[in-house]
Design an enzyme around this catalytic site. Structure first.
Site, PDB file in Angstrom:
ATOM      1  N   TYR A 192       6.105   7.266   6.642  1.00 44.48           N
ATOM      2  CA  TYR A 192       5.590   7.425   5.275  1.00 44.48           C
ATOM      3  C   TYR A 192       4.712   8.413   5.114  1.00 44.48           C
ATOM      4  O   TYR A 192       3.645   8.655   5.827  1.00 44.48           O
ATOM      5  CB  TYR A 192       4.537   5.949   4.920  1.00 44.48           C
ATOM      6  CG  TYR A 192       5.307   4.601   4.855  1.00 44.48           C
ATOM      7  CD1 TYR A 192       6.767   4.476   4.887  1.00 44.48           C
ATOM      8  CD2 TYR A 192       4.490   3.538   5.037  1.00 44.48           C
ATOM      9  CE1 TYR A 192       7.208   3.212   5.026  1.00 44.48           C
ATOM     10  CE2 TYR A 192       5.339   2.138   5.076  1.00 44.48           C
ATOM     11  CZ  TYR A 192       6.429   2.069   5.005  1.00 44.48           C
ATOM     12  OH  TYR A 192       7.128   0.916   5.107  1.00 44.48           O
ATOM     13  N   GLY A 244      10.304  -3.020  -6.344  1.00 48.28           N
ATOM     14  CA  GLY A 244       9.931  -1.503  -6.999  1.00 48.28           C
ATOM     15  C   GLY A 244       9.634  -1.365  -8.161  1.00 48.28           C
ATOM     16  O   GLY A 244       9.668  -0.409  -8.921  1.00 48.28           O
ATOM     17  N   GLY A 245       8.830  -2.326  -8.624  1.00 50.44           N
ATOM     18  CA  GLY A 245       8.285  -2.425 -10.174  1.00 50.44           C
ATOM     19  C   GLY A 245       9.274  -3.046 -11.229  1.00 50.44           C
ATOM     20  O   GLY A 245       8.751  -3.301 -12.279  1.00 50.44           O
TER      21      GLY A 245
END
Length: 360
Positions: A61, A216-217
């Site tokens: 990340y 993811g939304g």
């Protein structure tokens, strides 16, 4: 906050965990989030105050940036949380800077310890499959890290069903550390993990850590049928996960989420997370937020209890079709199914299920 066993281990983790992919934002992660140390500290304050004791990150990340920010933002609160990180993806240009080899895993663990400013990692996870490194080598390296005290527990992420079963078989045969968890994607948008991963986890005592519970939304309610993608949303950029194969099914699901959210006077996100918390085999659901306000709303899902009718509506709109051999198990073997089998097949059973077909 509810605390659950991490698989068959003695470790108890909060049913809702904090994910840190939103920390940093560099090296291709900008569409997910760009939180700096102050922003990360606010999220940690909210999470810890609400009883969250599991914080998940990965070396990849933001090319280590997430771990660095997390380590600084935690400060003196390190002992109040369980730190989970992952290794597997490329962290440099060299031929041995990726994969699950002994060389890379030990180097990756040492680097994560430095970035996280800690002397041990509570849960060290292999981030994805490596088909070119023998599992004996991978598990042997993890054994060395556990014996050294640098790692307390080991887990995996994104393995197929046969891959995790092979790993567990080798671990048992050679008395190497067993994976106590697998981190996987599962949501109302995509339930493929229910075919093999959830049943194998239940059968083998592997705790499931769920990432991207809001797809993811996609499941927040802000994505609407026949409307443009909202400005600033993750999928407005180059982010491609999770893939969207059936937009109409997604929007049908979002419609139901919005209706249930209105009925309970909560956000659609809370409904989607509460649905996951009620699914079998799940130890913790990992929440990735861009703000403390968003995180607080997501954490409130732990207080939402959906009724049987709510679950039935969500099941009807999102249920995956039974693939072979599972439809055959339903038709011909339903009188001798285990808890693991039923995690997939139970919603497809009805009183005459054994009469739906003749065993072939």
């Amino acid at each position: 906050m509810e605390y659950r066993r991490l698989g068959a281990s003695g470790l108890r983790v909060s049913a809702l965990a904090l994910g840190t992919m939103t920390f940093g934002g560099g090296h291709g992660y900008g569409d997910v989030g760009r939180l700096d140390v102050d922003g990360a500290r606010r999220l940690l304050d909210t999470a810890i105050d609400q009883g969250v004791n599991l914080v998940d990150t990965a070396d990849h990340y933001s090319a280590g940036g997430s771990e660095e920010i997390l380590g600084e933002a935690l400060g003196t609160r390190r002992d109040r949380v369980l730190l989970a990180t992952k290794a597997r993806f490329a962290m440099g240009p060299g031929p041995n800077d990726a994969g699950l080899s002994r060389h890379h895993l030990i180097a990756a663990c040492e680097a994560s310890l430095r970035r996280l400013r800690t002397d041990h990692i509570d849960l060290f996870q292999v981030h994805d499959w490596d088909g070119q490194t023998p599992l004996e080598e991978t598990l042997g390296a993890l054994d060395d890290l556990v014996r050294s005290g640098k790692v307390r527990y080991v887990g995996c992420s994104n393995f197929a069903g046969w891959q995790i079963m092979k790993a567990l078989g080798i671990a048992d045969a050679r008395r190497l550390p067993r994976f106590v968890s697998q981190q996987i994607y599962l949501s109302l948008q995509e339930r493929s993990a229910e075919y093999e991963l959830v049943p194998s986890a239940i059968d083998q005592g592997v705790g499931l850590l769920i990432y991207s519970p809001l797809a993811g939304g996609y499941l927040t309610g802000k994505y609407r049928r026949d409307a443009p993608v909202p400005t600033g949303a993750r999928h407005a950029g180059d982010w491609i996960e999770p893939p969207l194969y059936d937009p109409e099914k997604l929007y049908d699901t979002v419609d139901v989420l919005r209706e249930l959210a209105a009925a309970h006077a909560v956000s659609p996100a809370r409904v989607a997370i509460a649905w996951l918390l009620a699914r079998p085999g799940i130890s913790s659901v990992i929440l990735g937020a861009r703000s403390a306000e968003q995180l607080a709303d997501n954490l409130a899902a732990g207080e939402l209890s959906l009724g049987a009718e709510d679950h039935a509506r969500l099941e009807a709109v999102s249920r995956p079709a039974l693939l072979y051999p599972f439809w055959h198990h339903r038709n011909a073997a339903s009188e001798r199914l285990s808890e693991a089998d039923l995690s997939l097949i139970a919603p497809h059973l009805h009183p005459s299920s054994t009469e739906q077909g003749r065993p072939a």
